[in-house]
Design an enzyme around this catalytic site. Sequence first.
Site, PDB file in Angstrom:
ATOM      1  N   GLY A   1       0.791  -1.257  -0.118  1.00  0.00           N
ATOM      2  CA  GLY A   1       0.026  -0.001   0.152  1.00  0.00           C
ATOM      3  C   GLY A   1       0.849   1.258  -0.009  1.00  0.00           C
ATOM      4  O   GLY A   1       1.864   1.353   0.578  1.00  0.00           O
TER       5      GLY A   1
ATOM      6  N   ARG B   1       0.879  -4.955  -5.420  1.00  0.00           N
ATOM      7  CA  ARG B   1       0.840  -6.273  -4.305  1.00  0.00           C
ATOM      8  C   ARG B   1       0.979  -7.539  -5.037  1.00  0.00           C
ATOM      9  O   ARG B   1       0.093  -7.670  -6.256  1.00  0.00           O
ATOM     10  CB  ARG B   1      -0.620  -6.381  -3.603  1.00  0.00           C
ATOM     11  CG  ARG B   1      -0.675  -5.171  -2.531  1.00  0.00           C
ATOM     12  CD  ARG B   1      -1.760  -5.570  -1.468  1.00  0.00           C
ATOM     13  NE  ARG B   1      -2.207  -4.395  -1.044  1.00  0.00           N
ATOM     14  CZ  ARG B   1      -1.762  -3.842   0.069  1.00  0.00           C
ATOM     15  NH1 ARG B   1      -0.566  -4.236   0.524  1.00  0.00           N
ATOM     16  NH2 ARG B   1      -2.000  -2.776   0.706  1.00  0.00           N
TER      17      ARG B   1
ATOM     18  N   ASP C   1       5.333  -4.977   5.989  1.00  0.00           N
ATOM     19  CA  ASP C   1       5.607  -6.380   6.421  1.00  0.00           C
ATOM     20  C   ASP C   1       5.789  -7.173   5.270  1.00  0.00           C
ATOM     21  O   ASP C   1       6.735  -8.091   5.129  1.00  0.00           O
ATOM     22  CB  ASP C   1       5.159  -6.843   7.586  1.00  0.00           C
ATOM     23  CG  ASP C   1       3.787  -7.040   7.523  1.00  0.00           C
ATOM     24  OD1 ASP C   1       3.158  -6.505   6.545  1.00  0.00           O
ATOM     25  OD2 ASP C   1       2.943  -7.552   8.504  1.00  0.00           O
TER      26      ASP C   1
ATOM     27  N   THR D   1       4.457   2.469   5.569  1.00  0.00           N
ATOM     28  CA  THR D   1       2.994   1.997   5.526  1.00  0.00           C
ATOM     29  C   THR D   1       2.086   2.962   6.475  1.00  0.00           C
ATOM     30  O   THR D   1       2.954   3.309   7.444  1.00  0.00           O
ATOM     31  CB  THR D   1       2.668   0.640   6.030  1.00  0.00           C
ATOM     32  OG1 THR D   1       1.547   0.479   6.414  1.00  0.00           O
ATOM     33  CG2 THR D   1       3.820   0.236   7.292  1.00  0.00           C
TER      34      THR D   1
ATOM     35  N   ASP E   1       0.041   1.834   8.436  1.00  0.00           N
ATOM     36  CA  ASP E   1      -0.787   1.168   9.297  1.00  0.00           C
ATOM     37  C   ASP E   1       0.396   1.303  10.718  1.00  0.00           C
ATOM     38  O   ASP E   1      -0.284   0.894  11.839  1.00  0.00           O
ATOM     39  CB  ASP E   1      -0.506  -0.230   9.087  1.00  0.00           C
ATOM     40  CG  ASP E   1      -1.811  -0.407   7.698  1.00  0.00           C
ATOM     41  OD1 ASP E   1      -2.645   0.441   7.457  1.00  0.00           O
ATOM     42  OD2 ASP E   1      -1.311  -1.281   6.924  1.00  0.00           O
TER      43      ASP E   1
ATOM     44  N   ASP F   1       2.462  -0.720  11.539  1.00  0.00           N
ATOM     45  CA  ASP F   1       2.359  -2.422  12.150  1.00  0.00           C
ATOM     46  C   ASP F   1       3.536  -2.902  11.948  1.00  0.00           C
ATOM     47  O   ASP F   1       3.502  -4.105  11.874  1.00  0.00           O
ATOM     48  CB  ASP F   1       1.196  -3.118  11.356  1.00  0.00           C
ATOM     49  CG  ASP F   1       1.440  -3.170   9.993  1.00  0.00           C
ATOM     50  OD1 ASP F   1       2.440  -2.460   9.363  1.00  0.00           O
ATOM     51  OD2 ASP F   1       0.647  -3.745   9.115  1.00  0.00           O
TER      52      ASP F   1
ATOM     53  N   ARG G   1      -5.046  -2.192   8.784  1.00  0.00           N
ATOM     54  CA  ARG G   1      -4.989  -3.726   8.751  1.00  0.00           C
ATOM     55  C   ARG G   1      -5.161  -4.401   9.960  1.00  0.00           C
ATOM     56  O   ARG G   1      -6.495  -4.356  10.364  1.00  0.00           O
ATOM     57  CB  ARG G   1      -3.535  -4.291   8.090  1.00  0.00           C
ATOM     58  CG  ARG G   1      -3.663  -5.453   7.378  1.00  0.00           C
ATOM     59  CD  ARG G   1      -2.229  -5.862   6.836  1.00  0.00           C
ATOM     60  NE  ARG G   1      -2.202  -4.911   5.650  1.00  0.00           N
ATOM     61  CZ  ARG G   1      -2.561  -5.374   4.430  1.00  0.00           C
ATOM     62  NH1 ARG G   1      -3.066  -6.233   3.947  1.00  0.00           N
ATOM     63  NH2 ARG G   1      -2.115  -4.378   3.256  1.00  0.00           N
TER      64      ARG G   1
ATOM     65  N   GLY H   1     -10.506  13.522  20.323  1.00  0.00           N
ATOM     66  CA  GLY H   1     -11.447  13.624  21.433  1.00  0.00           C
ATOM     67  C   GLY H   1     -12.602  12.611  21.075  1.00  0.00           C
ATOM     68  O   GLY H   1     -13.719  12.793  21.776  1.00  0.00           O
TER      69      GLY H   1
HETATM   70  O1  F6P Z   1      -1.472  -1.436   4.346  1.00  0.00           O
HETATM   71  C1  F6P Z   1      -2.240  -0.169   4.067  1.00  0.00           C
HETATM   72  C2  F6P Z   1      -3.518  -0.627   3.747  1.00  0.00           C
HETATM   73  O2  F6P Z   1      -4.175   0.880   3.318  1.00  0.00           O
HETATM   74  C3  F6P Z   1      -4.405  -0.992   5.130  1.00  0.00           C
HETATM   75  O3  F6P Z   1      -4.718  -0.165   6.003  1.00  0.00           O
HETATM   76  C4  F6P Z   1      -5.406  -1.519   4.451  1.00  0.00           C
HETATM   77  O4  F6P Z   1      -5.948  -2.920   4.996  1.00  0.00           O
HETATM   78  C5  F6P Z   1      -4.831  -2.361   3.008  1.00  0.00           C
HETATM   79  O5  F6P Z   1      -3.627  -1.514   2.708  1.00  0.00           O
HETATM   80  C6  F6P Z   1      -5.912  -2.255   1.648  1.00  0.00           C
HETATM   81  O6  F6P Z   1      -5.258  -2.796   0.568  1.00  0.00           O
HETATM   82  P1  F6P Z   1      -5.331  -2.551  -0.711  1.00  0.00           P
HETATM   83  O7  F6P Z   1      -4.825  -1.314  -1.176  1.00  0.00           O
HETATM   84  O8  F6P Z   1      -4.770  -3.984  -1.344  1.00  0.00           O
HETATM   85  O9  F6P Z   1      -6.971  -2.567  -0.977  1.00  0.00           O
END
Ligand code: F6P
Length: 316
Positions: free
Chosen positions: A10, A71, A102, A124, A126, A128, A170, A184
């Site tokens: 992403g 991807r 990751d 990213t 996320d 994560d 994610r 808030g």
């Molecule tokens: O990893 C970034 C992200 O935007 C996540 O927050 C989300 O779950 C995922 O990618 C969405 O993936 P895609 O772009 O393949 O729909």
Amino acid sequence: MKIAVLTSGGDAPGMNAAVRAVVRTAIHYGIEAYAVMNGYKGLVDGDIRKFERNDVGMILNRGGTILGSARLEEFKQLEVRQKAVDHLKALSIDALVTIGGDGTYRGAADLCDMGVNCMGIPGTIDNDIASTEYTIGFFTALNTAIDCIDKLRDTSFSHQRCTVVELMGRHCGDLSIFAGVASGSEIVITEETGFHREDVLDKIRKAKQMKKRHMIVVVAEHMLDVFALAQEIEDYTGYETRATVLGYVQRGGTPAAYDRILASKMGTYAVELVRDGAFGHAVCARGIEIFSMPLREALAVKRKRTDLYEYLEKIS
Ligand code: F6P
């Protein structure tokens, strides 16, 4: 020496700043810089271009990634990765800097096992990747989320409504909890908190009884159906409720100052690791310190729950 760079997974704001830093630092040290287009897909297809200083001009402030991203599930297959290795060998590229999450790190570690020297830079929204405190793109996405929640609160207050808003991440709740505290929001539901239906409904019902004009419930993606939750809240509490899924808007936009600086430092650091002979490392940051560790080690670091959850309990 020759170094290639790619962005994968992403897209995240600040990836361009990292690409710029890799290319310019390489050239600074007399190393030839190459760009791989569209992540691992471009590597497999052999879409690799020589980059000069000017190829990364005017991109520091741009969202997305000028290199493109993808991807590629098939990259898990050895024979697919072999094509990538062959393309790198044909150009005599000494090292590959990968910028992504990751999944990108796993691809880079697999390439290392095949003899390719890969560096990982965490990019990213996320947040994560546990080996680093913050990932490139997280704070920009957070600002976007906060801005949107502020806007939702305006209409929520005006109409005396409860708003349920779904954020990305994610399987990591950082974006939700950071956004919840900074905006808030009254309730945050993530994998780290779990979803305690009764507690959530009771809290909202009490707020309604106390004539609170608005409630914001932040929900991390993959937790539950926010539209069904909105209906449940309305039925149980009497609060008129609406749900909004923020979606991909969180991935775009001009990178925040922190992401530009983090990306610039990490991009430079990755090239210096290669120059100094490191093999298969992930770039990490804690506070102001930039350091690195082997990619497989980075992938094995366990994520800790942020202490912001405790703050939310006290101040929401
Ligand atoms: O990893 C970034 C992200 O935007 C996540 O927050 C989300 O779950 C995922 O990618 C969405 O993936 P895609 O772009 O393949 O729909």
